[in-house]
Motif scaffolding. Structure first.
Motif, PDB file in Angstrom:
ATOM      1  N   ALA A   1       4.548 -25.018  16.165  1.00 30.77           N
ATOM      2  CA  ALA A   1       3.456 -25.018  15.190  1.00 30.77           C
ATOM      3  C   ALA A   1       4.045 -24.521  13.883  1.00 30.77           C
ATOM      4  O   ALA A   1       4.125 -23.339  13.629  1.00 30.77           O
ATOM      5  N   HIS A   2       4.509 -25.456  13.070  1.00 33.94           N
ATOM      6  CA  HIS A   2       5.345 -25.121  11.927  1.00 33.94           C
ATOM      7  C   HIS A   2       4.514 -25.185  10.653  1.00 33.94           C
ATOM      8  O   HIS A   2       4.011 -26.231  10.281  1.00 33.94           O
ATOM      9  N   PHE A   3       4.377 -24.051  10.000  1.00 35.99           N
ATOM     10  CA  PHE A   3       3.624 -23.978   8.755  1.00 35.99           C
ATOM     11  C   PHE A   3       4.556 -23.500   7.649  1.00 35.99           C
ATOM     12  O   PHE A   3       5.458 -22.702   7.893  1.00 35.99           O
ATOM     13  N   THR A   4       4.328 -23.966   6.439  1.00 35.95           N
ATOM     14  CA  THR A   4       5.094 -23.495   5.285  1.00 35.95           C
ATOM     15  C   THR A   4       4.133 -23.277   4.125  1.00 35.95           C
ATOM     16  O   THR A   4       3.006 -23.766   4.118  1.00 35.95           O
TER      17      THR A   4
ATOM     18  N   ALA B   1      -0.744 -19.236   1.802  1.00 37.81           N
ATOM     19  CA  ALA B   1      -2.161 -19.436   2.076  1.00 37.81           C
ATOM     20  C   ALA B   1      -2.934 -19.099   0.808  1.00 37.81           C
ATOM     21  O   ALA B   1      -2.399 -18.492  -0.125  1.00 37.81           O
TER      22      ALA B   1
ATOM     23  N   TYR C   1      -7.009 -18.968   8.721  1.00 41.03           N
ATOM     24  CA  TYR C   1      -5.752 -18.669   9.422  1.00 41.03           C
ATOM     25  C   TYR C   1      -5.227 -19.946  10.072  1.00 41.03           C
ATOM     26  O   TYR C   1      -5.970 -20.695  10.705  1.00 41.03           O
ATOM     27  N   ARG C   2      -3.936 -20.198   9.925  1.00 47.33           N
ATOM     28  CA  ARG C   2      -3.352 -21.437  10.435  1.00 47.33           C
ATOM     29  C   ARG C   2      -2.703 -21.202  11.800  1.00 47.33           C
ATOM     30  O   ARG C   2      -1.789 -20.386  11.918  1.00 47.33           O
ATOM     31  N   THR C   3      -3.155 -21.949  12.780  1.00 49.40           N
ATOM     32  CA  THR C   3      -2.620 -21.792  14.132  1.00 49.40           C
ATOM     33  C   THR C   3      -2.847 -23.072  14.919  1.00 49.40           C
ATOM     34  O   THR C   3      -3.647 -23.934  14.524  1.00 49.40           O
ATOM     35  N   GLU C   4      -2.146 -23.205  16.026  1.00 50.29           N
ATOM     36  CA  GLU C   4      -2.295 -24.326  16.947  1.00 50.29           C
ATOM     37  C   GLU C   4      -2.088 -23.807  18.362  1.00 50.29           C
ATOM     38  O   GLU C   4      -1.563 -22.715  18.566  1.00 50.29           O
TER      39      GLU C   4
ATOM     40  N   GLY D   1       5.300 -20.225   7.072  1.00 52.15           N
ATOM     41  CA  GLY D   1       4.159 -20.187   6.171  1.00 52.15           C
ATOM     42  C   GLY D   1       3.442 -18.855   6.214  1.00 52.15           C
ATOM     43  O   GLY D   1       3.567 -18.078   7.170  1.00 52.15           O
TER      44      GLY D   1
ATOM     45  N   ALA E   1      -0.226 -17.356   9.049  1.00 51.95           N
ATOM     46  CA  ALA E   1      -0.088 -18.405  10.060  1.00 51.95           C
ATOM     47  C   ALA E   1       0.623 -17.874  11.294  1.00 51.95           C
ATOM     48  O   ALA E   1       1.405 -16.926  11.226  1.00 51.95           O
TER      49      ALA E   1
ATOM     50  N   ASN F   1       3.412 -18.848  13.360  1.00 52.57           N
ATOM     51  CA  ASN F   1       4.574 -19.729  13.345  1.00 52.57           C
ATOM     52  C   ASN F   1       5.233 -19.691  14.719  1.00 52.57           C
ATOM     53  O   ASN F   1       5.828 -18.681  15.108  1.00 52.57           O
TER      54      ASN F   1
END
Length: 371
Positions: free
Chosen positions: A5-8, A11, A23-26, A166, A169, A171
């Protein structure tokens, strides 16, 4: 290694309300495994080169990172994570840090093991997270000091190469390295903050220690036991039942949703290795109105593959630790299943026994291979 789960990138600045709303998540494929860096297993952040804004120990807190927009101290905004000061270059003509400049923290795993995945969580670090992170690992015997870990002759293995991440997030990184590790080094390039570090994998215990103990809990997480599957994880994970120590509150155990059918709930465990089980504890601590009504234990014979009951369906009391000494005809097994009737929960399961000669030999062979 794969970024799962790759964030860059940054925010958005916090705009009020629920700080986790953006919030960024998977979903990650490895988070059902044990967190080898869990403080309950004895993990610790034993050193860091810098922790000017926020302490390194925050990295391993079991709960999600908290954000208080009004909380400031003499050094600035107080963050629930590990945060270093801003790096600077050599002088006015070179104000920026070099490509090699970075901050680091040393983590002692709570239990040695094979790492299957990591989460470098930058929750609430929206514009002050690291540009990139990397993670290295090493296996050393005993309890090495930070100086011993950082000695020039110690060879570290890269689990996560330098990778952009990111802000705000989760990561995630899957790891493909079939080796047993005891310590990690988390690097952030060049500086910034990380809220939490989670290290998911499989415990690989020291067979010499278990042999010296003789009789021990053969299903405990810290000794290499694990949950294979469970019928229900609605309120809390089944892995809680084999955590160290007694439960301290209701959600520190395993509790299922209320059944409206005629079935029952269960957990399937793998023992550290084939063992002779001699005594059992089933604890319902803090489960007062929702403890399981009855429990039954069955075991799989490692040689025949057949399952047999070794504790018949037995009445459980709320908020009670139940102890059972098994008959002299000990139960030899490598897997165990607990069935609860009809639903509810237990807080802990302890299976006290000794490794068989074959089980001890297999565990020793895996340890010799670095597994």
């Amino acid at each position: 290694m794969t970024a799962t789960a790759h964030f860059t990138g940054d925010a958005n600045p916090y705009g009020g309300g629920d700080p986790y709303a953006d919030y960024r998540t998977e979903d990650l494929p490895f988070t059902h495994l044990v967190d080898l860096a869990d403080r309950r297993l004895g993990a610790g952040v034993i050193a860091a080169n810098d922790e000017f804004f926020a302490e390194r120990e925050n990295l391993l807190k079991p709960e999600p990172a908290h954000f208080d927009p009004e909380r400031f101290g003499h050094k600035g905004k107080i963050m629930d994570g590990w945060e270093t000061r801003r790096r600077r270059g050599a002088g006015a003509s070179e104000p920026h840090p070099t490509d090699e400049d970075h901050d680091w923290a040393l983590i002692r795993l709570g239990a040695p093991g094979i790492v299957r995945g990591l989460v470098v969580d930058t929750a609430h670090f929206r514009g002050n997270y690291p540009q990139a992170v990397s993670v290295e690992a090493v296996s050393l015997p005993g309890s090495p000091s930070p100086e011993e870990l950082l000695a020039p002759d110690v060879k570290w293995t890269t689990l996560v190469p330098r990778t952009a991440v990111g802000g705000h997030a989760a990561n995630g990184f899957t790891v493909d390295c079939e080796r047993r590790f005891t310590h990690l080094r988390l690097n952030q390039h060049p500086d910034g903050g990380v809220a939490r570090l989670r290290v998911y994998g499989e415990v690989a215990p020291d067979p010499a220690w278990l042999t010296a103990l003789g009789t021990f809990d053969v299903v405990a997480l810290e000794n290499g036991g694990r949950v294979e599957d469970a019928s229900d994880r609605f309120y809390s994970p089944a892995t809680n039942t084999i955590q160290p120590g007694r439960s301290h509150k209701m959600d520190d155990g395993w509790e299922t949703r209320r059944r409206r059918d005629r079935g029952n709930d269960w957990i399937h465990y793998h023992l550290v290795e084939e063992a002779d089980i001699r005594a059992v504890e089933i604890d319902t601590a803090y489960l007062k109105g929702n403890a399981a009504g009855w429990a039954r234990l069955t075991a799989r014979d490692a040689e025949t593959g057949e399952w047999a009951e070794f504790l018949p369906r037995t009445r459980l009391q709320p908020d009670t630790n139940h102890r059972f000494v098994l008959p002299e005809a000990v139960r030899r097994a490598d897997q165990v299943r607990i069935d609860i009737f009809p639903d509810g929960g237990i807080s802990r399961l302890r299976l006290f026994g000794t490794l068989t000669e074959r089980g001890a030999a297999r565990l020793t062979a895996r340890h010799a291979q670095g597994l």
